[in-house]
Design an enzyme around this catalytic site. Structure first.
Site, PDB file in Angstrom:
ATOM      1  N   HIS A 150      54.982  46.921  30.870  1.00 60.29           N
ATOM      2  CA  HIS A 150      53.871  46.051  30.484  1.00 60.29           C
ATOM      3  C   HIS A 150      53.572  45.134  31.657  1.00 60.29           C
ATOM      4  O   HIS A 150      54.446  44.382  32.123  1.00 60.29           O
ATOM      5  CB  HIS A 150      54.217  45.248  29.227  1.00 60.29           C
ATOM      6  CG  HIS A 150      54.262  46.094  27.993  1.00 60.29           C
ATOM      7  ND1 HIS A 150      55.199  45.921  26.998  1.00 60.29           N
ATOM      8  CD2 HIS A 150      53.485  47.138  27.596  1.00 60.29           C
ATOM      9  CE1 HIS A 150      54.993  46.804  26.034  1.00 60.29           C
ATOM     10  NE2 HIS A 150      53.958  47.567  26.384  1.00 60.29           N
ATOM     11  N   ARG A 156      52.068  42.376  32.556  1.00 64.07           N
ATOM     12  CA  ARG A 156      52.149  40.921  32.690  1.00 64.07           C
ATOM     13  C   ARG A 156      53.578  40.384  32.642  1.00 64.07           C
ATOM     14  O   ARG A 156      53.809  39.193  32.855  1.00 64.07           O
ATOM     15  CB  ARG A 156      51.357  40.283  31.565  1.00 64.07           C
ATOM     16  CG  ARG A 156      51.863  40.600  30.155  1.00 64.07           C
ATOM     17  CD  ARG A 156      50.871  40.138  29.140  1.00 64.07           C
ATOM     18  NE  ARG A 156      51.234  40.470  27.758  1.00 64.07           N
ATOM     19  CZ  ARG A 156      50.435  40.231  26.728  1.00 64.07           C
ATOM     20  NH1 ARG A 156      49.247  39.686  26.931  1.00 64.07           N
ATOM     21  NH2 ARG A 156      50.801  40.535  25.508  1.00 64.07           N
ATOM     22  N   GLU A 157      54.545  41.238  32.376  1.00 59.51           N
ATOM     23  CA  GLU A 157      55.923  40.795  32.208  1.00 59.51           C
ATOM     24  C   GLU A 157      56.623  40.731  33.572  1.00 59.51           C
ATOM     25  O   GLU A 157      57.545  41.488  33.875  1.00 59.51           O
ATOM     26  CB  GLU A 157      56.628  41.726  31.219  1.00 59.51           C
ATOM     27  CG  GLU A 157      55.975  41.671  29.840  1.00 59.51           C
ATOM     28  CD  GLU A 157      56.432  42.750  28.869  1.00 59.51           C
ATOM     29  OE1 GLU A 157      57.386  43.489  29.209  1.00 59.51           O
ATOM     30  OE2 GLU A 157      55.839  42.867  27.781  1.00 59.51           O
ATOM     31  N   ARG A 203      48.119  43.674  30.063  1.00 63.85           N
ATOM     32  CA  ARG A 203      49.327  44.329  29.545  1.00 63.85           C
ATOM     33  C   ARG A 203      49.347  45.833  29.793  1.00 63.85           C
ATOM     34  O   ARG A 203      50.380  46.414  30.127  1.00 63.85           O
ATOM     35  CB  ARG A 203      49.409  44.071  28.033  1.00 63.85           C
ATOM     36  CG  ARG A 203      50.428  44.893  27.255  1.00 63.85           C
ATOM     37  CD  ARG A 203      50.294  44.579  25.776  1.00 63.85           C
ATOM     38  NE  ARG A 203      50.987  45.509  24.906  1.00 63.85           N
ATOM     39  CZ  ARG A 203      52.168  45.285  24.355  1.00 63.85           C
ATOM     40  NH1 ARG A 203      52.801  44.156  24.610  1.00 63.85           N
ATOM     41  NH2 ARG A 203      52.718  46.173  23.544  1.00 63.85           N
ATOM     42  N   HIS A 239      61.891  44.411  29.858  1.00 61.23           N
ATOM     43  CA  HIS A 239      60.650  43.797  29.395  1.00 61.23           C
ATOM     44  C   HIS A 239      60.843  42.283  29.333  1.00 61.23           C
ATOM     45  O   HIS A 239      61.898  41.756  29.648  1.00 61.23           O
ATOM     46  CB  HIS A 239      60.310  44.271  27.975  1.00 61.23           C
ATOM     47  CG  HIS A 239      59.980  45.715  27.831  1.00 61.23           C
ATOM     48  ND1 HIS A 239      58.782  46.143  27.311  1.00 61.23           N
ATOM     49  CD2 HIS A 239      60.684  46.845  28.111  1.00 61.23           C
ATOM     50  CE1 HIS A 239      58.761  47.468  27.275  1.00 61.23           C
ATOM     51  NE2 HIS A 239      59.916  47.921  27.747  1.00 61.23           N
ATOM     52  N   SER A 240      59.836  41.588  28.866  1.00 56.92           N
ATOM     53  CA  SER A 240      59.959  40.207  28.403  1.00 56.92           C
ATOM     54  C   SER A 240      58.896  40.009  27.325  1.00 56.92           C
ATOM     55  O   SER A 240      57.920  40.771  27.256  1.00 56.92           O
ATOM     56  CB  SER A 240      59.753  39.207  29.548  1.00 56.92           C
ATOM     57  OG  SER A 240      58.388  39.106  29.928  1.00 56.92           O
ATOM     58  N   GLU A 279      64.602  42.748  26.332  1.00 58.96           N
ATOM     59  CA  GLU A 279      63.574  41.708  26.426  1.00 58.96           C
ATOM     60  C   GLU A 279      64.214  40.477  27.063  1.00 58.96           C
ATOM     61  O   GLU A 279      65.069  39.820  26.454  1.00 58.96           O
ATOM     62  CB  GLU A 279      63.023  41.365  25.040  1.00 58.96           C
ATOM     63  CG  GLU A 279      62.319  42.517  24.329  1.00 58.96           C
ATOM     64  CD  GLU A 279      60.884  42.727  24.802  1.00 58.96           C
ATOM     65  OE1 GLU A 279      60.414  41.932  25.641  1.00 58.96           O
ATOM     66  OE2 GLU A 279      60.254  43.674  24.313  1.00 58.96           O
TER      67      GLU A 279
END
Length: 413
Positions: A174, A176-177, A229, A299-300, A374
């Site tokens: 993703h 923006r992470e 994203r 991820h985040s 995450e």
């Protein structure tokens, strides 16, 4: 009456939708906590429609949901939540300011560091530099090309035999992470520049690394839209751009927790593996085959250490093995800075989301130990984690990675 108010709000929202490039002046992140099944159901509906940017998706009763709304959307969102009797608080009051504080200044190419975030070209240049500087320790391959023509690279680290157990690591699925590629590159740097310290691990375990597997989306977050994203693919006759690459994998594709609306952030795509970038990663895992003993995708945010399944609430037959290793990894992580992570299967820990990479890695790729992580934080900054948290995040996550490495070094199966 309440239904009429909500319908009017949604119609106003659709009519007012701006161009793709957003103006974040006045944007905020609101947090709400659903306390009834109907509230959860309605929030899921909003998510699928793609009208709002859900930073933290609906999970279950009593679990927080974070929604970013631009200034022109806020009155509609607040009215919608009020109509549902959903109380809310302002989690982030000034999104634009946080964006300004996290986006690095670009006055030309920059050397790799972990006090700021780096764009895709800088990461790729650094991978090439590592291979040139440490040829006996690591190598880099060009393994594919993104939709917009960016080279995708695979870094291999290890001094032993190619048949040694391997850990496949990726980040940035993703766009923006940003903390995900930053953490992956931090861990790579630790392994490579301190190889004498980890010589026994590197002789027994191979690491296969792709720090940012959504190149076009990631590049777009640096040039146009920080909070983008999805991928950047285009479909004929479709206005909205991109696919959620973590709903695009060909295992239970298109099932729960996805959307068939191209404008939704959880759009699964027109078909499984429609996104070339995901095909590239798939093909590398397939090519390596039984050499991949673990798959870690970063991820985040939310501080979660999760294993399959994401497509539904059932657990794999060997879930206790996956859980035990995750528990050990998180114990090591928490010992560094006291950061707390929740552990469990994806669907039971957050929500059902079919078509994820970790599900595919286990269900089709045959990788027993498959995890989605995450990273920091739990919502104070969300996707806009300050750069001063890169090193602490990297330090603690690296200790968790070492748990996996030592497990396989010692013959874990």
């Amino acid at each position: 009456m309440r239904s009429a108010v909500l319908l009017a709000c949604l119609l106003a929202l659709v009519a007012a939708r701006p161009s793709e490039r957003p103006n974040l002046h006045g944007a905020q992140v609101l947090r709400t906590v659903p306390h009834s099944p109907s509230q959860v159901h309605y929030l899921h509906g909003l998510l699928r429609q793609g009208h709002y940017d859900f930073w933290r998706e609906p999970r279950a009763l009593g679990q927080p949901v974070d929604i970013m709304a631009k200034a022109w959307q806020l009155p509609v969102l607040k009215a919608t939540l009020d109509g549902l009797h959903l109380k809310y608080s302002v989690m982030i009051s000034n999104v634009a300011q946080l964006v300004r504080e996290t986006v690095p200044r670009h006055d030309g190419p920059r050397a790799m560091d972990w006090t700021s975030y780096h764009d895709y070209d800088e990461i790729n240049d650094w991978l090439d530099e590592l291979a040139a500087t440490y040829p006996s320790l690591c190598s880099v391959e060009d393994v594919g090309t993104s939709y917009e023509g960016r080279t995708m690279k695979l870094l291999t680290i290890g001094t032993g035999d190619a048949s040694n157990p391997g850990i496949f690591i990726d980040g940035g699925i993703h766009a923006r992470e940003w903390i995900a590629p930053a953490t992956v590159t931090y861990m790579v740097n630790e392994l490579v520049t301190k190889s004498d310290t980890y010589a026994d691990i590197l002789a027994a375990v191979n690491f296969y690394v792709m720090p940012a597997i959504n190149p076009d989306g990631y590049a777009y977050t640096f040039t146009d839209e920080r909070l983008w994203r999805k991928t950047r693919s285009h479909q004929d006759g479709v206005i909205c751009v991109g696919v959620d690459p973590n709903r695009n994998w060909g295992f239970h594709w298109g099932e729960g927790g996805t959307s068939d609306s191209p404008c939704s952030d959880i759009y699964c795509g027109p078909e499984p593996f429609s996104e070339v970038e995901m095909r590239v990663v798939r093909d590398q895992i397939t090519r390596l085959g039984s050499a991949v003993s673990a798959y870690l995708t970063f991820h985040s945010y939310s501080q979660l250490w999760m294993y399959p399944w994401g497509y539904g609430y059932d657990l794999p037959d060997d879930w206790e093995d996956l859980d035990a290793l995750a528990q050990d990894a998180v114990t090591a992580l928490t010992a560094v800075h006291g950061t707390i992570y929740e552990i469990g299967s994806s669907a039971n820990t957050i929500y059902v989301a079919a078509g994820g990479s970790d599900d595919w890695a286990k269900g089709v790729g045959g990788v027993k130990y498959s995890y989605t992580v995450e990273l920091r934080d739990t919502g104070s900054y969300g996707f806009l984690l300050p750069p001063e948290q890169i090193i602490p995040t990297g330090e603690e996550t690296f200790e968790a990675l070492l748990v996996y490495a030592r497990f396989f070094q010692n013959g874990g199966t």
